[in-house]
Design a protein around this motif. Structure first.
Motif, mmCIF file in Angstrom:
data_model
loop_
_atom_site.group_PDB
_atom_site.id
_atom_site.type_symbol
_atom_site.label_atom_id
_atom_site.label_comp_id
_atom_site.label_asym_id
_atom_site.label_seq_id
_atom_site.Cartn_x
_atom_site.Cartn_y
_atom_site.Cartn_z
ATOM 1 N N THR A 288 46.045 32.543 41.187
ATOM 2 C CA THR A 288 46.716 32.030 42.375
ATOM 3 C C THR A 288 47.961 32.858 42.692
ATOM 4 O OG1 THR A 288 47.968 30.439 41.028
ATOM 5 C CG2 THR A 288 45.898 29.677 42.008
ATOM 6 N N SER A 289 48.221 33.846 41.862
ATOM 7 C CA SER A 289 49.311 34.789 42.102
ATOM 8 C C SER A 289 48.933 36.107 41.437
ATOM 9 C CB SER A 289 50.642 34.272 41.543
ATOM 10 O OG SER A 289 50.562 34.088 40.133
ATOM 11 N N SER A 290 49.698 37.145 41.699
ATOM 12 C CA SER A 290 49.376 38.451 41.139
ATOM 13 C C SER A 290 49.429 38.413 39.619
ATOM 14 C CB SER A 290 50.354 39.509 41.653
ATOM 15 O OG SER A 290 50.167 40.735 40.967
ATOM 16 N N PRO A 291 48.367 38.851 38.946
ATOM 17 C CA PRO A 291 48.361 38.802 37.484
ATOM 18 C C PRO A 291 49.263 39.851 36.842
ATOM 19 C CG PRO A 291 46.384 39.880 38.261
ATOM 20 C CD PRO A 291 47.100 39.372 39.491
ATOM 21 N N VAL A 292 49.723 40.838 37.600
ATOM 22 C CA VAL A 292 50.547 41.875 36.989
ATOM 23 C C VAL A 292 51.939 41.376 36.636
ATOM 24 C CG1 VAL A 292 49.287 43.727 38.137
ATOM 25 C CG2 VAL A 292 51.333 42.773 39.216
ATOM 26 N N SER A 293 52.305 40.197 37.150
ATOM 27 C CA SER A 293 53.631 39.658 36.841
ATOM 28 C C SER A 293 53.585 38.216 36.368
ATOM 29 C CB SER A 293 54.542 39.757 38.077
ATOM 30 O OG SER A 293 53.974 39.054 39.172
ATOM 31 N N SER A 294 52.404 37.619 36.318
ATOM 32 C CA SER A 294 52.287 36.197 35.978
ATOM 33 C C SER A 294 52.256 35.987 34.472
ATOM 34 C CB SER A 294 51.013 35.607 36.589
ATOM 35 O OG SER A 294 50.784 34.301 36.099
ATOM 36 N N PRO A 295 53.138 35.129 33.943
ATOM 37 C CA PRO A 295 53.052 34.797 32.512
ATOM 38 C C PRO A 295 51.936 33.809 32.214
ATOM 39 C CG PRO A 295 54.850 33.585 33.512
ATOM 40 C CD PRO A 295 54.294 34.477 34.593
ATOM 41 N N TRP A 296 51.441 33.127 33.249
ATOM 42 C CA TRP A 296 50.433 32.079 33.039
ATOM 43 C C TRP A 296 49.022 32.618 33.187
ATOM 44 C CZ3 TRP A 296 53.563 29.012 30.919
ATOM 45 C CH2 TRP A 296 54.829 28.781 31.445
ATOM 46 N N ASN A 297 48.841 33.604 34.037
ATOM 47 C CA ASN A 297 47.514 34.191 34.265
ATOM 48 C C ASN A 297 47.600 35.704 34.119
ATOM 49 O OD1 ASN A 297 47.902 31.821 36.590
ATOM 50 N ND2 ASN A 297 46.041 31.636 35.379
ATOM 51 N N PRO A 298 47.807 36.172 32.868
ATOM 52 C CA PRO A 298 48.113 37.593 32.676
ATOM 53 C C PRO A 298 46.911 38.520 32.617
ATOM 54 C CG PRO A 298 48.220 36.462 30.585
ATOM 55 C CD PRO A 298 47.907 35.404 31.612
ATOM 56 N N VAL A 299 45.691 37.981 32.553
ATOM 57 C CA VAL A 299 44.527 38.849 32.405
ATOM 58 C C VAL A 299 43.632 38.767 33.630
ATOM 59 C CG1 VAL A 299 44.553 38.652 29.889
ATOM 60 C CG2 VAL A 299 43.112 37.121 31.225
ATOM 61 N N ASN A 311 24.910 44.835 44.047
ATOM 62 C CA ASN A 311 25.596 44.105 45.115
ATOM 63 C C ASN A 311 25.012 42.717 45.374
ATOM 64 O OD1 ASN A 311 27.409 46.183 45.582
ATOM 65 N ND2 ASN A 311 26.139 47.149 47.156
ATOM 66 N N HIS A 312 23.728 42.535 45.108
ATOM 67 C CA HIS A 312 23.100 41.238 45.372
ATOM 68 C C HIS A 312 22.938 40.399 44.095
ATOM 69 C CE1 HIS A 312 19.915 44.134 44.446
ATOM 70 N NE2 HIS A 312 19.220 43.119 43.977
ATOM 71 N N ASP A 313 23.545 40.828 43.015
ATOM 72 C CA ASP A 313 23.503 40.048 41.766
ATOM 73 C C ASP A 313 24.275 38.737 41.982
ATOM 74 O OD1 ASP A 313 23.907 39.016 39.117
ATOM 75 O OD2 ASP A 313 23.614 41.028 38.312
ATOM 76 N N LYS A 314 23.620 37.619 41.739
ATOM 77 C CA LYS A 314 24.257 36.315 41.954
ATOM 78 C C LYS A 314 25.472 36.129 41.054
ATOM 79 C CE LYS A 314 19.965 34.031 43.395
ATOM 80 N NZ LYS A 314 18.984 32.961 43.079
ATOM 81 N N ARG A 315 25.490 36.791 39.930
ATOM 82 C CA ARG A 315 26.646 36.670 39.029
ATOM 83 C C ARG A 315 27.868 37.342 39.631
ATOM 84 N NH1 ARG A 315 22.914 38.646 34.089
ATOM 85 N NH2 ARG A 315 22.533 40.205 35.744
ATOM 86 N N LEU A 316 27.673 38.433 40.332
ATOM 87 C CA LEU A 316 28.768 39.072 41.054
ATOM 88 C C LEU A 316 29.252 38.159 42.173
ATOM 89 C CD1 LEU A 316 30.543 41.552 41.861
ATOM 90 C CD2 LEU A 316 28.613 42.287 43.293
ATOM 91 N N LEU A 317 28.331 37.555 42.886
ATOM 92 C CA LEU A 317 28.668 36.757 44.067
ATOM 93 C C LEU A 317 29.286 35.405 43.718
ATOM 94 C CD1 LEU A 317 25.425 37.484 46.141
ATOM 95 C CD2 LEU A 317 27.649 38.630 46.309
ATOM 96 N N HIS A 318 28.918 34.847 42.559
ATOM 97 C CA HIS A 318 29.340 33.475 42.249
ATOM 98 C C HIS A 318 30.206 33.351 40.994
ATOM 99 C CE1 HIS A 318 26.747 31.767 45.360
ATOM 100 N NE2 HIS A 318 25.801 32.614 44.951
ATOM 101 N N TRP A 319 30.159 34.342 40.113
ATOM 102 C CA TRP A 319 30.916 34.236 38.868
ATOM 103 C C TRP A 319 32.159 35.124 38.846
ATOM 104 C CZ3 TRP A 319 26.681 34.282 34.449
ATOM 105 C CH2 TRP A 319 25.999 33.055 34.458
ATOM 106 N N ILE A 320 32.409 35.841 39.915
ATOM 107 C CA ILE A 320 33.595 36.701 39.979
ATOM 108 C C ILE A 320 34.366 36.367 41.248
ATOM 109 C CG2 ILE A 320 34.433 39.077 40.212
ATOM 110 C CD1 ILE A 320 32.097 39.976 38.488
ATOM 111 N N GLY A 321 35.640 36.022 41.074
ATOM 112 C CA GLY A 321 36.503 35.711 42.209
ATOM 113 C C GLY A 321 37.441 36.864 42.508
ATOM 114 N N THR A 322 38.042 36.826 43.691
ATOM 115 C CA THR A 322 38.990 37.868 44.092
ATOM 116 C C THR A 322 40.306 37.244 44.533
ATOM 117 O OG1 THR A 322 38.155 37.877 46.380
ATOM 118 C CG2 THR A 322 37.168 39.441 44.825
ATOM 119 N N PHE A 323 41.378 37.970 44.288
ATOM 120 C CA PHE A 323 42.707 37.560 44.746
ATOM 121 C C PHE A 323 43.416 38.785 45.302
ATOM 122 C CE2 PHE A 323 47.273 36.909 44.222
ATOM 123 C CZ PHE A 323 47.433 35.671 44.828
ATOM 124 N N GLU A 324 43.921 38.676 46.518
ATOM 125 C CA GLU A 324 44.596 39.784 47.187
ATOM 126 C C GLU A 324 46.103 39.638 47.023
ATOM 127 O OE1 GLU A 324 42.948 42.240 48.640
ATOM 128 O OE2 GLU A 324 40.955 41.335 48.397
#
Length: 464
Positions: A288-299, A311-324
């Motif tokens: 929920t925040s940048s992991p490069v500075s977060s002590p709670w979500n560092p990895v 690209n069409h692997d369901k594990r990529l589509l559903h098991w991996i999230g993104t944060f900008e």
């Protein structure tokens, strides 16, 4: 009456936990108050059952070893392999990422100590059951079977992470104070003995219909993995076949978003959250925040891992999230969808699952020359993820394909990738280009310095 039972349940869990928390070192355990254990914890079936429940609660609550937190097997082994990046402010985790672990590293100590705390707790349960004359035979069998499984599970990770470790099978502080490290062969034999006993003591049903309590098939699932690691291919394949044939209990989830739900059809053994509505994995991994500075979500996930998915692997589509964040995309494990909740848990931390049994049998079959059988098992996992069949028929190419599938299926789960590197002797070739200063001895974590200081019978692993 109900409130009295709840009070006694939590008192039991507290008593068992206090034995552990008061022990500053697993070989420096104060003499246990056996009179209290016998008269309070094991005076009837319900309280004896509460004691083993306290073990499961402690495994989750600690956040370490089996808890899914920052200092758990999942996190540190994922860092040691090629799954995670970590921010520069998490110095203890950075050492696992670099595979340059100081023996005084607190995460390394927590991993070791929480595993041995779990072992001590189940030893206490087993001794209490043995000494009690009021527990029914059925309850004794059930709880001893569960305890033996948990002890085997704990030693499986200790021997794979640390190598030669002490074999502690009692709460007697006088014996434990003199404990010597024993070889991996001896530890594995103890693991196999405990799992075989569990298989004899337990039946195929889940206590209370929750997949958080080991049954006979749970013990079989871990034993199949043990035999795979021991290169006993026929035994591994036979046990995996036993699980795969248990279609009334297990199946591959058609929707991969259902895999990590509580009591899913794919779950073989899970650890339920206590006092919260979320898993520690969900809390730590979901960004929920940048992991490069977060002590709670560092990895966060390595881009190289993410780019390895079709690209069409369901594990990529559903098991991996993104944060900008500031124009940078960070990837994180999204197998667990709930980060924080105070409601009833709908996801349980999934420790052993059905998909592994297909990949265990696929590898074992390939090693024994059964290429068609190995392909059939591998392709079930690929097809579930929306991928076409793998069609190679070279044994070495097939084994490489299985390893690749294991990486995509089990990323951020229980150190599978790190342990695969070690058991297949791939760590030097695959990690030395990316781990500056890599040494062959880095495949084992150091014995914690605090343990060496307090127990002169222990010897440090080579390279530390």
């Amino acid at each position: 009456m109900k409130s009295l039972y709840k009070f006694r349940f939590y008192l039991t869990c507290l008593i068992v936990s206090l034995y552990i928390l008061s022990c500053k070192d697993f070989v420096e355990i104060d003499p246990p108050n056996s009179r209290v254990i016998g008269s309070t914890v094991f005076e009837n079936d319900r309280l004896a059952t509460s004691a083993i429940e306290g073990v499961y609660h402690r495994m989750f609550d600690s956040g370490n070893f089996a808890g899914g937190g920052q200092w758990s097997v999942t996190t540190v082994a994922g860092l040691s392999a090629d799954e995670f990046e970590v921010n520069p402010f998490s110095s203890s985790l950075q050492e696992f990422y670099r595979c340059d672990i100081d023996p005084s590293n607190p995460a390394n100590l927590a991993l070791w100590s929480s595993a041995y705390s779990t072992i001590y707790m189940v030893n206490a349960v087993m001794e209490g059951l043995k000494s009690s004359s009021v527990i029914t035979p059925e309850t004794k069998k059930q709880l001893e079977g569960e305890a033996r499984f948990v002890r085997a599970f704990s030693y499986f990770y200790l021997v794979n992470l640390f190598g030669d470790v002490p074999l502690i099978i009692t709460t007697d502080y006088r014996v434990n104070a003199k404990a010597l490290q024993v070889s991996p062969d001896d530890i594995y034999q103890a693991i196999i003995n405990d799992l075989e006993h569990s298989r004899q003591l337990l039946d195929d049903t889940y206590r209370n219909s929750e997949r958080t309590h080991p049954n006979r098939l749970v013990a079989s699932a871990l034993l199949a993995r043990v035999y795979l690691y021991r290169q006993e291919w026929s035994r591994a394949a036979d046990l995996a076949t036993e699980l795969i044939g248990s279609t009334d209990t297990y199946s591959l989830a058609e929707d991969i978003n259902d895999v990590f739900l509580a009591n899913s059809s794919e779950a073989i053994w899970q650890i339920a959250p206590t006092n919260v509505g979320n898993t520690n994995e969900g809390n730590m991994f979901i960004l929920t925040s940048s992991p490069v500075s977060s002590p709670w979500n560092p990895v966060y996930l390595k881009e190289e891992l993410v780019s390895g998915f079709d690209n069409h692997d369901k594990r990529l589509l559903h098991w991996i999230g993104t944060f900008e964040s500031n124009g940078t995309t960070f990837y994180y494990p999204f197998k667990y969808k709930i980060r924080l909740s105070s409601g009833q848990p709908t996801e349980y931390a999934t420790v052993l699952r059905f998909a592994e049994q297909y990949l265990i049998r696929s590898e074992a079959r390939a090693r024994m020359g059964d290429i068609p059988g190995a392909l059939a098992d591998l392709n079930l996992i690929r097809n579930r993820s929306g991928l076409e069949n793998y069609t190679g028929n070279s044994e070495q190419e097939l084994l490489a394909a299985i390893l690749k599938e294991r990486r995509k299926e089990f990323f951020s789960e229980w150190g599978h990738r790190w342990l695969d590197f070690k058991r297949l002797s791939l760590a030097n070739d695959l990690l030395s280009p990316d781990k500056e200063g890599w040494r062959t001895t880095d495949v084992l974590y150091p014995i914690p310095q605090r343990e060496l200081d307090k127990a002169p019978t222990l010897n440090q692993n080579s390279g530390y």
